[in-house]
Write a protein that holds these residues in place. Structure first.
Motif, PDB file in Angstrom:
ATOM      1  N   TYR A   1       0.807  -1.217   0.000  1.00 35.83           N
ATOM      2  CA  TYR A   1       0.000   0.000   0.000  1.00 35.83           C
ATOM      3  C   TYR A   1       0.843   1.271   0.000  1.00 35.83           C
ATOM      4  O   TYR A   1       0.315   2.364   0.204  1.00 35.83           O
ATOM      5  CB  TYR A   1      -0.936   0.010   1.206  1.00 35.83           C
ATOM      6  N   ALA A   2       2.137   1.156  -0.233  1.00 29.82           N
ATOM      7  CA  ALA A   2       2.993   2.346  -0.218  1.00 29.82           C
ATOM      8  C   ALA A   2       2.526   3.390  -1.226  1.00 29.82           C
ATOM      9  O   ALA A   2       2.589   4.601  -0.959  1.00 29.82           O
ATOM     10  CB  ALA A   2       4.443   1.951  -0.504  1.00 29.82           C
ATOM     11  N   HIS A   3       2.036   2.935  -2.382  1.00 32.23           N
ATOM     12  CA  HIS A   3       1.585   3.872  -3.412  1.00 32.23           C
ATOM     13  C   HIS A   3       0.232   4.497  -3.066  1.00 32.23           C
ATOM     14  O   HIS A   3      -0.228   5.397  -3.769  1.00 32.23           O
ATOM     15  CB  HIS A   3       1.467   3.154  -4.763  1.00 32.23           C
ATOM     16  N   ARG A   4      -0.373   4.028  -1.975  1.00 30.06           N
ATOM     17  CA  ARG A   4      -1.670   4.582  -1.575  1.00 30.06           C
ATOM     18  C   ARG A   4      -1.567   5.524  -0.373  1.00 30.06           C
ATOM     19  O   ARG A   4      -2.583   5.864   0.225  1.00 30.06           O
ATOM     20  CB  ARG A   4      -2.642   3.452  -1.251  1.00 30.06           C
ATOM     21  N   VAL A   5      -0.372   5.919  -0.009  1.00 35.88           N
ATOM     22  CA  VAL A   5      -0.228   6.960   1.009  1.00 35.88           C
ATOM     23  C   VAL A   5      -0.602   8.280   0.351  1.00 35.88           C
ATOM     24  O   VAL A   5      -0.043   8.640  -0.697  1.00 35.88           O
ATOM     25  CB  VAL A   5       1.209   7.013   1.555  1.00 35.88           C
ATOM     26  N   ARG A   6      -1.544   8.994   0.948  1.00 32.29           N
ATOM     27  CA  ARG A   6      -2.084  10.191   0.309  1.00 32.29           C
ATOM     28  C   ARG A   6      -2.273  11.322   1.305  1.00 32.29           C
ATOM     29  O   ARG A   6      -2.403  11.095   2.507  1.00 32.29           O
ATOM     30  CB  ARG A   6      -3.448   9.870  -0.332  1.00 32.29           C
ATOM     31  N   THR A   7      -2.312  12.531   0.757  1.00 36.21           N
ATOM     32  CA  THR A   7      -2.680  13.709   1.527  1.00 36.21           C
ATOM     33  C   THR A   7      -4.153  13.983   1.279  1.00 36.21           C
ATOM     34  O   THR A   7      -4.646  13.790   0.158  1.00 36.21           O
ATOM     35  CB  THR A   7      -1.848  14.934   1.086  1.00 36.21           C
ATOM     36  N   CYS A   8      -4.858  14.442   2.289  1.00 33.81           N
ATOM     37  CA  CYS A   8      -6.268  14.794   2.141  1.00 33.81           C
ATOM     38  C   CYS A   8      -6.445  15.732   0.943  1.00 33.81           C
ATOM     39  O   CYS A   8      -5.618  16.615   0.690  1.00 33.81           O
ATOM     40  CB  CYS A   8      -6.769  15.462   3.420  1.00 33.81           C
ATOM     41  N   GLY A   9      -7.539  15.548   0.213  1.00 31.80           N
ATOM     42  CA  GLY A   9      -7.793  16.328  -0.992  1.00 31.80           C
ATOM     43  C   GLY A   9      -8.186  17.766  -0.756  1.00 31.80           C
ATOM     44  O   GLY A   9      -8.250  18.553  -1.709  1.00 31.80           O
ATOM     45  N   ALA A  10      -8.443  18.151   0.493  1.00 31.57           N
ATOM     46  CA  ALA A  10      -8.804  19.541   0.781  1.00 31.57           C
ATOM     47  C   ALA A  10      -7.572  20.437   0.691  1.00 31.57           C
ATOM     48  O   ALA A  10      -6.491  20.051   1.143  1.00 31.57           O
ATOM     49  CB  ALA A  10      -9.434  19.651   2.164  1.00 31.57           C
ATOM     50  N   ASP A  11      -7.740  21.617   0.129  1.00 33.83           N
ATOM     51  CA  ASP A  11      -6.610  22.532  -0.058  1.00 33.83           C
ATOM     52  C   ASP A  11      -5.999  22.986   1.262  1.00 33.83           C
ATOM     53  O   ASP A  11      -4.821  23.330   1.314  1.00 33.83           O
ATOM     54  CB  ASP A  11      -7.055  23.764  -0.858  1.00 33.83           C
ATOM     55  N   ASP A  12      -6.815  23.008   2.322  1.00 35.08           N
ATOM     56  CA  ASP A  12      -6.341  23.525   3.609  1.00 35.08           C
ATOM     57  C   ASP A  12      -6.116  22.423   4.639  1.00 35.08           C
ATOM     58  O   ASP A  12      -6.134  22.664   5.841  1.00 35.08           O
ATOM     59  CB  ASP A  12      -7.329  24.556   4.160  1.00 35.08           C
ATOM     60  N   CYS A  13      -5.892  21.190   4.190  1.00 36.95           N
ATOM     61  CA  CYS A  13      -5.672  20.072   5.112  1.00 36.95           C
ATOM     62  C   CYS A  13      -4.456  19.270   4.656  1.00 36.95           C
ATOM     63  O   CYS A  13      -4.348  18.899   3.487  1.00 36.95           O
ATOM     64  CB  CYS A  13      -6.907  19.170   5.163  1.00 36.95           C
ATOM     65  N   ARG A  14      -3.546  19.002   5.599  1.00 35.82           N
ATOM     66  CA  ARG A  14      -2.332  18.251   5.280  1.00 35.82           C
ATOM     67  C   ARG A  14      -2.348  16.843   5.867  1.00 35.82           C
ATOM     68  O   ARG A  14      -1.345  16.132   5.799  1.00 35.82           O
ATOM     69  CB  ARG A  14      -1.097  18.995   5.806  1.00 35.82           C
ATOM     70  N   LEU A  15      -3.467  16.427   6.457  1.00 40.60           N
ATOM     71  CA  LEU A  15      -3.501  15.109   7.076  1.00 40.60           C
ATOM     72  C   LEU A  15      -3.213  14.013   6.054  1.00 40.60           C
ATOM     73  O   LEU A  15      -3.687  14.049   4.919  1.00 40.60           O
ATOM     74  CB  LEU A  15      -4.859  14.864   7.735  1.00 40.60           C
ATOM     75  N   LEU A  16      -2.434  13.043   6.483  1.00 38.00           N
ATOM     76  CA  LEU A  16      -2.000  11.945   5.627  1.00 38.00           C
ATOM     77  C   LEU A  16      -2.661  10.645   6.049  1.00 38.00           C
ATOM     78  O   LEU A  16      -2.883  10.398   7.232  1.00 38.00           O
ATOM     79  CB  LEU A  16      -0.481  11.799   5.707  1.00 38.00           C
ATOM     80  N   PHE A  17      -2.947   9.813   5.061  1.00 38.33           N
ATOM     81  CA  PHE A  17      -3.558   8.519   5.344  1.00 38.33           C
ATOM     82  C   PHE A  17      -3.118   7.530   4.286  1.00 38.33           C
ATOM     83  O   PHE A  17      -2.626   7.909   3.214  1.00 38.33           O
ATOM     84  CB  PHE A  17      -5.085   8.623   5.371  1.00 38.33           C
ATOM     85  N   VAL A  18      -3.290   6.245   4.581  1.00 45.55           N
ATOM     86  CA  VAL A  18      -3.076   5.214   3.578  1.00 45.55           C
ATOM     87  C   VAL A  18      -4.440   4.645   3.229  1.00 45.55           C
ATOM     88  O   VAL A  18      -5.219   4.263   4.117  1.00 45.55           O
ATOM     89  CB  VAL A  18      -2.101   4.118   4.067  1.00 45.55           C
ATOM     90  N   ASP A  19      -4.751   4.649   1.964  1.00 45.82           N
ATOM     91  CA  ASP A  19      -6.052   4.180   1.494  1.00 45.82           C
ATOM     92  C   ASP A  19      -6.031   2.662   1.381  1.00 45.82           C
ATOM     93  O   ASP A  19      -5.455   2.103   0.453  1.00 45.82           O
ATOM     94  CB  ASP A  19      -6.363   4.816   0.134  1.00 45.82           C
ATOM     95  N   THR A  20      -6.649   2.000   2.337  1.00 45.63           N
ATOM     96  CA  THR A  20      -6.698   0.536   2.342  1.00 45.63           C
ATOM     97  C   THR A  20      -8.037   0.006   1.810  1.00 45.63           C
ATOM     98  O   THR A  20      -8.285  -1.195   1.872  1.00 45.63           O
ATOM     99  CB  THR A  20      -6.472  -0.008   3.770  1.00 45.63           C
ATOM    100  N   SER A  21      -8.875   0.891   1.290  1.00 47.06           N
ATOM    101  CA  SER A  21     -10.164   0.455   0.754  1.00 47.06           C
ATOM    102  C   SER A  21      -9.953  -0.359  -0.519  1.00 47.06           C
ATOM    103  O   SER A  21      -8.964  -0.174  -1.237  1.00 47.06           O
ATOM    104  CB  SER A  21     -11.053   1.661   0.451  1.00 47.06           C
ATOM    105  N   ARG A  22     -10.875  -1.237  -0.811  1.00 47.01           N
ATOM    106  CA  ARG A  22     -10.725  -2.103  -1.982  1.00 47.01           C
ATOM    107  C   ARG A  22     -10.675  -1.299  -3.281  1.00 47.01           C
ATOM    108  O   ARG A  22      -9.798  -1.550  -4.123  1.00 47.01           O
ATOM    109  CB  ARG A  22     -11.863  -3.130  -2.022  1.00 47.01           C
ATOM    110  N   PRO A  23     -11.575  -0.332  -3.494  1.00 44.72           N
ATOM    111  CA  PRO A  23     -11.496   0.418  -4.759  1.00 44.72           C
ATOM    112  C   PRO A  23     -10.337   1.404  -4.826  1.00 44.72           C
ATOM    113  O   PRO A  23      -9.948   1.844  -5.901  1.00 44.72           O
ATOM    114  CB  PRO A  23     -12.844   1.147  -4.821  1.00 44.72           C
ATOM    115  N   GLY A  24      -9.778   1.789  -3.672  1.00 39.61           N
ATOM    116  CA  GLY A  24      -8.651   2.715  -3.668  1.00 39.61           C
ATOM    117  C   GLY A  24      -9.022   4.114  -4.093  1.00 39.61           C
ATOM    118  O   GLY A  24      -8.222   4.803  -4.733  1.00 39.61           O
TER     119      GLY A  24
END
Length: 207
Positions: A158-181
């Motif tokens: 899941y390394a390629h699924r580490v992402r930053t929140c899509g909001a312009d004013d949010c830097r929170l990071l998460f790894v998307d482990t959902s099936r559809p990604g």
């Protein structure tokens, strides 16, 4: 962004954390990995505004509110608090570099690898076939467990699924482990909902 306790310590992985913003608002957030749960406790640069790891009790509290199983009897020294902040800041930079497709900074890699080199938290089996934490847990062992989780995350499927929140004013990071990604937001409760509200208002103004 501070971390607040869930209903029970050692929460189930899917339950998420309760994050409390300095403005008083709160929302649930599941970053998908133990190492990423450490990030909302503060961070480098402007993220220092959200610092909550001021002393040993704060690190103990964070561990109890993380996805680690409950029952951990943890002793943390002031030096280990400083080490926790150092590791967290390195993880911020490594995760953001991962998202941006940039090389990892050698100093940050060294911080994670040095932490991972120590013995991690140990679990044991009781006579009743129950799981419990071995006695003598330290902040250093906790940070080793977090660092090893980071090694697994950044080298795993899941390394390629580490992402930053899509909001312009949010830097929170998460790894998307959902099936559809297709996860886009840190939380539908916060940034996802704000996006829906803005999109709705934009449609109203164009109708």
């Amino acid at each position: 962004m501070s971390v607040s306790a869930m209903d029970t310590p050692g929460r189930p992985e899917a339950a998420g954390m309760l994050l409390v913003h300095p403005d008083g608002s709160s929302f649930r957030f599941d970053p998908g990995a133990l190492c990423l749960e450490l990030l909302p406790t503060g961070g480098p640069g402007p993220l220092a505004y959200f610092e909550v790891l001021h002393g040993p009790d704060d690190v103990v509290r964070w561990a109890g509110e993380s996805r680690l199983p409950g029952g951990l009897d943890l002793a943390v020294s002031p030096a280990e608090v400083a080490a926790a902040r150092l590791l967290r800041d390195a993880l911020w930079r490594l995760a953001e570099a991962q998202v941006a497709g940039l090389p990892a900074a050698p100093d940050d890699l060294a911080t994670v690898n040095d932490a991972a080199a120590h013995p991690p938290l140990a679990a044991r089996l009781t006579a009743e076939r129950a799981r419990e934490w071995a006695a003598g847990a330290t902040g250093t062992a906790l940070l080793s467990t977090v660092a090893r989780d980071a090694v697994d995350l950044f080298t795993g499927a899941y390394a390629h699924r580490v992402r930053t929140c899509g909001a312009d004013d949010c830097r929170l990071l998460f790894v998307d482990t959902s099936r559809p990604g297709r996860r886009r937001w840190c939380s539908m409760e916060r940034c996802g909902n704000r996006h829906k509200v803005r999109a709705h208002r934009a449609r109203l103004t164009t109708d």
